[in-house]
Design an enzyme around this catalytic site. Structure first.
Site, PDB file in Angstrom:
ATOM      1  N   TYR A 223       0.842  -1.079   0.202  1.00 19.44           N
ATOM      2  CA  TYR A 223       0.002  -0.081   0.135  1.00 19.44           C
ATOM      3  C   TYR A 223       1.009   1.207   0.046  1.00 19.44           C
ATOM      4  CZ  TYR A 223      -3.922   2.883   1.322  1.00 19.44           C
ATOM      5  OH  TYR A 223      -4.829   4.036   1.672  1.00 19.44           O
TER       6      TYR A 223
ATOM      7  N   LYS B  42       0.919   4.107  -2.814  1.00 20.82           N
ATOM      8  CA  LYS B  42       0.533   5.430  -2.769  1.00 20.82           C
ATOM      9  C   LYS B  42       1.788   6.473  -2.886  1.00 20.82           C
ATOM     10  CE  LYS B  42      -3.717   4.659  -1.618  1.00 20.82           C
ATOM     11  NZ  LYS B  42      -4.687   5.228  -2.497  1.00 20.82           N
TER      12      LYS B  42
END
Ligand code: NAP
Length: 248
Positions: free
Chosen positions: A156, A160
């Site tokens: 993640y 991002k």
């Protein structure tokens, strides 16, 4: 306020949580909104809710943003139905958390394919109409985790952080066509994504938030609406953290 009247917005992940509130906020300002999510029930129910307040201002489209070909096809339908695109909000995102030692390749791929490649797919699909618009805006929903990292979220965090790099490159490439591209980096926002975290984790996060409260989807929707609106015309390539002070 109707500062987005006559604008067309596309919001991915608009079926639930942050994206649903973003879609509602843009509709409330006069935009016609294509609400995109994975499941037809999800975007369908978001559109129903928008129509109850702002009749005729939204349409639902179900597609997996990670599927390059399917995204190009759905984009053609959206452009045919709504006649153009002025605002693209890349909000669709998932987590598949786990310590790196135990993280499976499919967990890495699923998160990168949705959170990062998904944005590539939609920007490719909507780039031409955005360049034709006199008001082209791309807003990518990143995360504070892309700025500071988090144990158990290597996939993640990478997705991002990658989205932030992508935002800056796109901002530079499209600046000559008057299209701005910015990222919003939410902190901890109360949605389905965060509701399943154990109480101990929620308490530990709360202790790191100077404003001492979790954010709500409307906090992110307000930031997106600002970046999509005329007041933000001279802002591009930026990351706006909406995180209660977590990353100051
Ligand atoms: P959420 O409640 O889990 O909703 C996610 C939305 O994304 C859903 O509408 C889902 O579609 C859609 N989606 C997921 N994968 C998709 C795919 N492959 N194709 C199309 N749509 C897909 O999440 P959220 O908390 O609102 O988060 C929204 C965004 O904010 C994400 O990018 C997330 O990383 C980011 N963010 C959230 C927080 C937070 O604290 N909540 C913090 C920082 C950043 P369905 O409804 O059809 O399943």
């Amino acid at each position: 306020m109707d500062d987005l009247k006559d604008h067309v917005a596309v919001v991915t992940g608009g079926g639930r949580g942050i994206g649903r509130e973003v879609a509602r906020e843009l509709a409330s300002r006069g935009a016609r909104v294509a609400v995109v999510s994975r499941n037809p029930e999800s975007c369908g129910s978001a559109v129903e809710a928008i129509h109850a307040e702002f009749p005729g201002q939204a349409a639902a489209y179900a597609v997996d943003v990670a599927d390059h070909t399917a995204v190009q096809e759905v984009a053609k339908r959206i452009l045919g139905d709504l006649g153009g695109t002025d605002i693209l909000v890349n909000n669709a995102g998932i987590t598949r958390d786990g310590l790196l030692m135990r993280m499976k390749e499919e967990d890495w791929d699923a998160v990168l394919d949705t959170n990062l490649k998904g944005a590539f797919n939609t920007v490719k699909a909507f780039m031409r109409p955005l360049m034709k618009s006199e008001h082209g805006r791309i807003i990518n929903i990143a995360s504070v985790i892309g700025l500071i990292g988090n144990a158990g979220q290597a996939n993640y965090s990478a997705s991002k952080a990658g989205l932030i790099g992508f935002t800056k490159a796109v901002a530079r490439e499209l600046a000559g066509r008057a299209v701005t591209c910015n990222a919003v980096a939410p902190g901890f926002i109360t949605t389905d994504m965060t509701s399943e975290l154990p109480e101990s984790v929620r308490e530990a996060v709360l202790a790191k938030i100077p404003l001492a409260t979790f954010g709500e989807p409307r906090d992110i929707a307000a930031a997106v609406a600002y970046l999509a609106g005329p007041s933000a015309r001279y802002i591009t390539g930026q990351v706006l953290a909406v995180d209660g002070g977590m990353t100051m």
